[in-house]
Enzyme design. Structure first.
Site, PDB file in Angstrom:
ATOM      1  N   ASP A  44       5.504  -7.819   1.400  1.00  0.00           N
ATOM      2  CA  ASP A  44       4.678  -7.144   2.402  1.00  0.00           C
ATOM      3  C   ASP A  44       4.279  -8.169   3.450  1.00  0.00           C
ATOM      4  O   ASP A  44       4.285  -9.384   3.181  1.00  0.00           O
ATOM      5  CB  ASP A  44       3.430  -6.524   1.749  1.00  0.00           C
ATOM      6  CG  ASP A  44       2.820  -5.412   2.589  1.00  0.00           C
ATOM      7  OD1 ASP A  44       3.136  -4.241   2.337  1.00  0.00           O
ATOM      8  OD2 ASP A  44       2.037  -5.726   3.508  1.00  0.00           O
TER       9      ASP A  44
ATOM     10  N   ASP B 266       8.007 -10.397   6.894  1.00  0.00           N
ATOM     11  CA  ASP B 266       7.942  -9.611   8.120  1.00  0.00           C
ATOM     12  C   ASP B 266       9.376  -9.235   8.463  1.00  0.00           C
ATOM     13  O   ASP B 266      10.175 -10.094   8.863  1.00  0.00           O
ATOM     14  CB  ASP B 266       7.313 -10.430   9.250  1.00  0.00           C
ATOM     15  CG  ASP B 266       7.154  -9.626  10.541  1.00  0.00           C
ATOM     16  OD1 ASP B 266       7.723  -8.525  10.652  1.00  0.00           O
ATOM     17  OD2 ASP B 266       6.454 -10.123  11.452  1.00  0.00           O
ATOM     18  N   VAL B 267       9.725  -7.960   8.305  1.00  0.00           N
ATOM     19  CA  VAL B 267      11.120  -7.541   8.460  1.00  0.00           C
ATOM     20  C   VAL B 267      11.591  -7.596   9.903  1.00  0.00           C
ATOM     21  O   VAL B 267      12.792  -7.474  10.167  1.00  0.00           O
ATOM     22  CB  VAL B 267      11.342  -6.125   7.879  1.00  0.00           C
ATOM     23  CG1 VAL B 267      10.950  -6.082   6.411  1.00  0.00           C
ATOM     24  CG2 VAL B 267      10.579  -5.071   8.680  1.00  0.00           C
TER      25      VAL B 267
ATOM     26  N   SER C 261       0.835  -1.200   0.000  1.00  0.00           N
ATOM     27  CA  SER C 261       0.000   0.000   0.000  1.00  0.00           C
ATOM     28  C   SER C 261       0.867   1.247   0.000  1.00  0.00           C
ATOM     29  O   SER C 261       2.091   1.179   0.186  1.00  0.00           O
ATOM     30  CB  SER C 261      -0.926   0.011   1.228  1.00  0.00           C
ATOM     31  OG  SER C 261      -0.160   0.078   2.425  1.00  0.00           O
ATOM     32  N   GLY C 262       0.220   2.387  -0.180  1.00  0.00           N
ATOM     33  CA  GLY C 262       0.863   3.686  -0.009  1.00  0.00           C
ATOM     34  C   GLY C 262       2.094   3.906  -0.863  1.00  0.00           C
ATOM     35  O   GLY C 262       2.124   3.582  -2.059  1.00  0.00           O
ATOM     36  N   ILE C 263       3.128   4.455  -0.253  1.00  0.00           N
ATOM     37  CA  ILE C 263       4.358   4.799  -0.963  1.00  0.00           C
ATOM     38  C   ILE C 263       5.037   3.552  -1.514  1.00  0.00           C
ATOM     39  O   ILE C 263       5.577   3.567  -2.624  1.00  0.00           O
ATOM     40  CB  ILE C 263       5.309   5.567  -0.027  1.00  0.00           C
ATOM     41  CG1 ILE C 263       4.691   6.915   0.359  1.00  0.00           C
ATOM     42  CG2 ILE C 263       6.666   5.784  -0.687  1.00  0.00           C
ATOM     43  CD1 ILE C 263       5.442   7.644   1.465  1.00  0.00           C
TER      44      ILE C 263
ATOM     45  N   LYS D  27      13.296   7.491  13.058  1.00  0.00           N
ATOM     46  CA  LYS D  27      13.586   7.882  11.676  1.00  0.00           C
ATOM     47  C   LYS D  27      14.913   8.639  11.565  1.00  0.00           C
ATOM     48  O   LYS D  27      15.604   8.554  10.545  1.00  0.00           O
ATOM     49  CB  LYS D  27      12.435   8.721  11.126  1.00  0.00           C
ATOM     50  CG  LYS D  27      11.162   7.932  10.885  1.00  0.00           C
ATOM     51  CD  LYS D  27      11.384   6.816   9.874  1.00  0.00           C
ATOM     52  CE  LYS D  27      10.094   6.098   9.505  1.00  0.00           C
ATOM     53  NZ  LYS D  27      10.300   5.055   8.478  1.00  0.00           N
TER      54      LYS D  27
ATOM     55  N   THR E  57      -2.065   8.723   2.369  1.00  0.00           N
ATOM     56  CA  THR E  57      -2.063   7.268   2.282  1.00  0.00           C
ATOM     57  C   THR E  57      -3.080   6.733   3.280  1.00  0.00           C
ATOM     58  O   THR E  57      -3.585   7.481   4.121  1.00  0.00           O
ATOM     59  CB  THR E  57      -0.674   6.699   2.628  1.00  0.00           C
ATOM     60  OG1 THR E  57      -0.432   6.878   4.034  1.00  0.00           O
ATOM     61  CG2 THR E  57       0.433   7.362   1.819  1.00  0.00           C
TER      62      THR E  57
ATOM     63  N   TYR F 164       8.739   8.231  17.199  1.00  0.00           N
ATOM     64  CA  TYR F 164       8.795   8.015  15.752  1.00  0.00           C
ATOM     65  C   TYR F 164       9.935   8.826  15.147  1.00  0.00           C
ATOM     66  O   TYR F 164      10.717   8.314  14.329  1.00  0.00           O
ATOM     67  CB  TYR F 164       7.462   8.418  15.128  1.00  0.00           C
ATOM     68  CG  TYR F 164       7.406   8.302  13.626  1.00  0.00           C
ATOM     69  CD1 TYR F 164       7.259   7.060  13.010  1.00  0.00           C
ATOM     70  CD2 TYR F 164       7.488   9.430  12.814  1.00  0.00           C
ATOM     71  CE1 TYR F 164       7.198   6.949  11.630  1.00  0.00           C
ATOM     72  CE2 TYR F 164       7.429   9.326  11.433  1.00  0.00           C
ATOM     73  CZ  TYR F 164       7.286   8.085  10.849  1.00  0.00           C
ATOM     74  OH  TYR F 164       7.232   7.976   9.480  1.00  0.00           O
TER      75      TYR F 164
END
Length: 262
Positions: A48, A71-72, A27-29, A163, A194, A159
């Site tokens: 994903d 799953d990372v 999804s999204g980006i 990042k 998104t 968050y």
């Protein structure tokens, strides 16, 4: 003949024959990045945690595209995925989690969840896939950071910290992988429409405040971030590594929106 006369500037933006993996492609980006890479000629594997969504994206990313569950947060699963893609040229990862709470309201479990996906997951990804690229002597890795790595607001401290740490992890990887010809860069989106930001967009005051903060006065579309990803994946950015590319409509450049009288 000058040096520039021998350069095919159209070809340097193409990805024909390249093998790409987009993690977070459901999804999204991530989805738009996979579609962009596929449109430029890459053979894209869409990964994903939601396999059905990855398969949906792969369906629009070209006939040679594939989908896989990943799953990372699982280091063994990431290592297995890297072993299954030994000829990878481009790696894009857009996975991320944000719990918007002020520090006094945060639980240790929530802190761990955010860092586990945003930073530890990136650590697994960069090490596993970077090793293969370094061994082969080339490749481009693009990680999704955020403007929150530079600027912050109440409720975004954890968050933002994750990042910002991701940017430094990427720069460190760029320093270590560079001698082998592997480039590693980060993209810092501003506010993007998104599914993850739908709750914010649904609040008129919040939506308008975010739009007004950027120089362009609006939110971004995921495809606008995907364009930056495609650039960093291509030979058009062959001398760019260890960089943070802000795709934020001027958010981090503009200090306030008051327009003084002339």
């Amino acid at each position: 003949m000058t040096v520039s006369d021998s350069v095919d500037y159209r070809a340097m933006f193409r990805l024909d024959g390249k093998r790409a993996l987009v993690i977070g492609a459901g999804s999204g980006i991530g989805r738009e990045s996979a579609l962009a890479l596929g449109a430029l000629g890459a053979r894209v594997t869409c990964a994903d945690i939601d396999l059905a969504k990855a398969e949906e994206t792969a369906g629009g990313s070209g006939s040679d595209s594939a989908a896989t569950l990943l799953d990372v947060r699982d280091a063994d699963a990431v290592a297995a995925a890297a072993a299954a893609l030994p000829d990878l040229d481009v790696l894009v990862f857009t996975t991320g989690r944000n719990v918007r709470k002020r520090l006094f309201d945060y639980t240790t479990a929530e802190f761990d969840d955010v860092l586990d996906l945003n930073l530890r997951g990136a650590f697994h990804i960069i090490r596993a896939f970077g090793a293969g690229m370094v061994a082969r002597g080339g490749g481009s890795i693009v990680g999704m950071s955020s403007i929150r790595s530079i600027t912050v607001e109440p409720g975004q401290a954890v968050y933002a910290a994750s990042k910002a740490a991701l940017v430094q992890l990427i720069r460190g990887a760029a320093a270590e992988f560079g001698p082998a010809g592997v480039r590693v860069n980060a993209v810092a989106p501003g506010v993007v429409r998104t599914p993850l930001t739908d709750p914010i967009f649904a609040v008129p005051e919040w939506q308008a405040a975010y739009a007004a903060k950027s120089a362009l006065g609006r939110w971004a579309r995921p495809s606008e971030i995907a364009g930056a990803v495609a650039f960093l994946a291509s030979d058009a950015s062959s001398f760019i590594t260890g960089s943070l590319l802000c795709v934020d409509g001027g958010w981090t450049a503009v200090d306030g929106r008051y327009d003084p009288p002339r």
